[in-house]
Enzyme design. Structure first.
Site, short mmCIF file in Angstrom:
data_model
loop_
_atom_site.label_atom_id
_atom_site.label_comp_id
_atom_site.label_asym_id
_atom_site.label_seq_id
_atom_site.Cartn_x
_atom_site.Cartn_y
_atom_site.Cartn_z
N ASP A 88 63.52 60.24 53.87
CA ASP A 88 63.11 61.48 53.76
C ASP A 88 63.98 62.40 54.75
OD1 ASP A 88 62.31 64.16 53.87
OD2 ASP A 88 60.20 63.89 54.18
N LEU A 89 64.95 63.19 54.10
CA LEU A 89 66.18 63.79 54.83
C LEU A 89 65.70 64.53 56.13
CD1 LEU A 89 69.09 63.93 54.55
CD2 LEU A 89 68.80 66.19 53.71
N ASP A 90 64.70 65.15 55.99
CA ASP A 90 64.50 65.97 57.36
C ASP A 90 63.34 65.42 58.27
OD1 ASP A 90 65.81 67.94 56.34
OD2 ASP A 90 64.64 69.34 55.56
N GLU A 91 63.21 64.16 58.01
CA GLU A 91 61.81 63.63 58.87
C GLU A 91 62.27 62.30 59.62
OE1 GLU A 91 58.85 63.87 59.08
OE2 GLU A 91 58.30 65.69 57.72
#
Lengths: 285, 285, 285, 285
Positions: A228-231
């Site tokens: 997950d790119l933002d996680e």
């Protein structure tokens, strides 16, 4: 913090158990290695042990036999170790879109020696930052995005990463969502700067979101990407005070400084082998 | 910042239009008022004007005629103004549960004169903090919560607030969700300290949430309450750095200092008439 | 903070007396000027009044008659005012030696529009930073220092400053002591970055001095120069935490970030007409 | 950071030489001690080694034989070590004059368990803070100063310190110059809070000095005292931003928060055995 020129860095981690520290330090002593800094941490919640040691290279040091001996010693502990030679400069690929503040900052710090890395390439979906890369003598790859065929652009990107031998990819405001496949390939090897204090304002236009909430602080988060790119696990966060007179465009300007500093700090930690993955968190020694 | 002892504070706001600043400053001049600080801000996005002026009381000053004249002057602008006399000390009710760090901090600052307010009462659903209130000579009301009859407890709370003549209610870690009805009554008149950087970790156990996300900063938010307890306009936010070695209980300890300081800052702004509501945001002059 | 494109800035100061605020705001109102931000401060210790106003240009605005009218109005107050048109970009000369971090930062901020100034020239006693200036398309003057004839070098420097029409000189780590004569000419018109928290470590090698004292914070100070190079009125100061592991060279590296940020902040304040001299102190509105 | 209840702390330092780390960690391993945190630092400029280890108490642990064994092991290295049992709470004497903000803060943190210490006595040259000590149930000694016979007052103070068995004396704004003789007795055992960022404004009225210099930051310094009261090794420093609107009394108010927080941080480091003397500097692990 600054090191003598013959300083090696040894990092390792393994499940928590009696004897981990001794196993490492005794081995170093037997090899005649002079330890200048030692930091270890045993996480009682995750049950994992982390260690980072800086040591001076002894006379007659043989890297191969050192590695072999250490591997043997650590085997029973399930220890994963990494050994970084004194003059090692990791190869890095930087990915950008149009905003240049992070790229400018990273290239500047590399040039003056504050970040000991070799930027092998700058990759972008836009041509805008080519002059900046040119001036630093760094190859610039412009791979435009075809909205109907994103995978082919990602293949180009991946080819540059692979051929450059990069150990680290820096998403210096790349502004594109990576495919799950590429995220997986970059798991733990790519640092992203998120223009917000996660998990505060995920998603688009975080500074506008922050403005609408009337926050009195804005921040930025540097983290490893995972699926997950933002996680992914957070490495560093920065923050600055704002007030009612900051319109969204002022928050964005304020954000630039925080993003640049926070990303540079995270990259520095990574390069100095200070960052360990600990499930979805990091340990920074 | 510190003021001469004969200093009045005038604050006002109204829709943005030509002539607002002049209307206020000309009136003050005509009344012979010496202005020591003047700050006004016209929000071009919300289209609203805010002004805060400190002025010295002129000889022969008559409050009633001053108010009447100002009201007349501001009428055409739809100006809502507030006039605070030199020695005004707002009456305040503080609501607490068991944690005493915010109460301790507020009472201390009131005692040394850093917060010019009169704490009329401390109200709690627990008896624990009575000795602390006693020592400062402040009435303590213990209203236990009957889970089957919350409204009757809130009626007791409200009665204390009303009878005390409090202009401000401080939720100094009260830890209870207020009913929509009480929230409405306290709209813009009550400051809550949320033990998190909103909107980061709303809901229960924010420090545990923060720990699980591996954040490198923890913070606190002081805000007015509105109909949604955790969502009102933010007045102040504070933050501090943490690292992997902070277990949840360490984050909580770290949080105490930030909560105390941030709440005291917000209360100070409110008491000095620096805070204006601007839809769901605040202007702090 | 960001402004509509037709915004003028008016600043003024004069001795404290009744009627100063009204004189300015009434005049602006009569001229049909819409005020978007107004901040004034009356220093009760120095007995001086300072005001900064942003206003939108009214239709049919005539600068000459506006200036004439304002001069007349302010005359009785001994008011010194300054009027800055919407698109004014002050001309600036930057002086450097060999260290490039401040220059890099300033040129970057100017390029992206964060600092609205035109860098007319970079002047140095060394040739090292010419490529950086070249890349930004800015003339670079290399005036080597002849230890036996410093005055002639200073004459060259001064000629560039004069001919460029610069309103501001930025000493971006120039590392040379200016003659009292040049200091006098630059009084209040030149900003210096001192690589220390003044008055902590004046003189040579402040980071080594700081190391020897074992300080836990290092900082930087941006100030106007007056006849004493290191003693002029302070505009901005920045600070960062350090610990025992920071050797002198690490403090220097840490210092670079603080110096760059602090100098840029001070230059921004100056350009936005926020800074007033108040004897040997500044007022920043 | 928070520890399991059976955690011991071992600290040691000695001249830099090969084998120091191994000597300690091997001994701990042989004793069956589970290490949860280990931090060591070898100062290449001063040529001294510092180590701090937290370990869990093994079954059948015998403190006496542990100490004896460790002493033997460290002898060749000239190692000075200190061993702190799990539930050790150092006895502390706090010295104050009239200002209560630091005392209030320390007693509060002790009460809630954030500082694990036992305040054996509060000693003062004034009676003012007796009620505060009383409320916390702590003996208060009022020893007025006879300007013609300071030594006799210091003898009273010293007697309380000695009889209390205090390991640490905290000068929580004591405001009196100690005699060289008392300073010597307290060398490395007393923490002072200096209401300024040393070496910025030594001497009297530092906030007034800071005001006159027009600084934009004020700070505080917590340090060990040595023979020069204001010059001992620095443990912690804190800082906060101020501006032109802060008159000297505002700086003093601002200073209170910084002083309290900085002193508490330094005391916490000391109690947790994190601070080592390194000539006139400290190492904080």
């Amino acid at each position: 913090m600054s090191r003598a020129p013959d300083t090696w860095i040894l990092t390792a981690d393994c499940p928590s158990v009696l004897g981990t520290v001794d196993a490492v330090t005794r081995f170093l002593f037997e090899q005649g290695c002079y330890v200048t800094e030692h930091h270890s941490f045993d996480d009682r919640l995750s049950g994992r042990f982390f260690i980072r040691v800086e040591f001076r290279q002894p006379e007659g040091f043989d890297e191969q036999s050192f590695r072999a001996g250490l591997a043997e010693r650590g085997e029973g502990f399930g220890m994963i170790f990494e050994l970084t030679p004194p003059h090692h400069r990791p190869k890095v690929v930087i990915m950008v879109s149009k905003a240049d503040h992070c790229l400018n900052d990273l290239l500047y710090r590399q040039r003056i020696g504050q970040l000991s890395m070799d930027v092998a390439a700058v990759v972008s979906n836009h041509p805008d930052l080519k002059p900046l890369a040119d001036w630093h003598g760094i190859p610039y790859y412009h791979f435009p995005l075809d909205p109907n065929d994103k995978p082919s652009q990602e293949r180009q990107v991946w080819q540059v990463i692979e051929e450059s031998g990069a150990e680290l990819v820096i998403l210096a405001r790349y502004m594109q969502v990576l495919s799950p496949e590429l995220c997986r390939k970059l798991d733990g090897k790519a640092i992203n700067i998120h223009h917000s204090l996660l998990p505060g304002f995920k998603g688009a236009k975080p500074y506008h979101q922050a403005y609408n909430k009337g926050v009195k602080l804005v921040g930025a988060t540097a983290h490893y990407i995972n699926n997950d790119l933002d996680e992914g696990p957070i490495i560093a966060q920065g923050v600055e005070a704002v007030d009612h007179s900051h319109y969204p465009e002022d928050l964005i300007a304020k954000g630039r400084d925080i993003e640049g500093l926070t990303l540079a700090r995270a990259v520095g930690y990574h390069i100095e082998r200070r960052v360990f993955l600990n499930a979805n968190r990091t340990v920074v020694l």
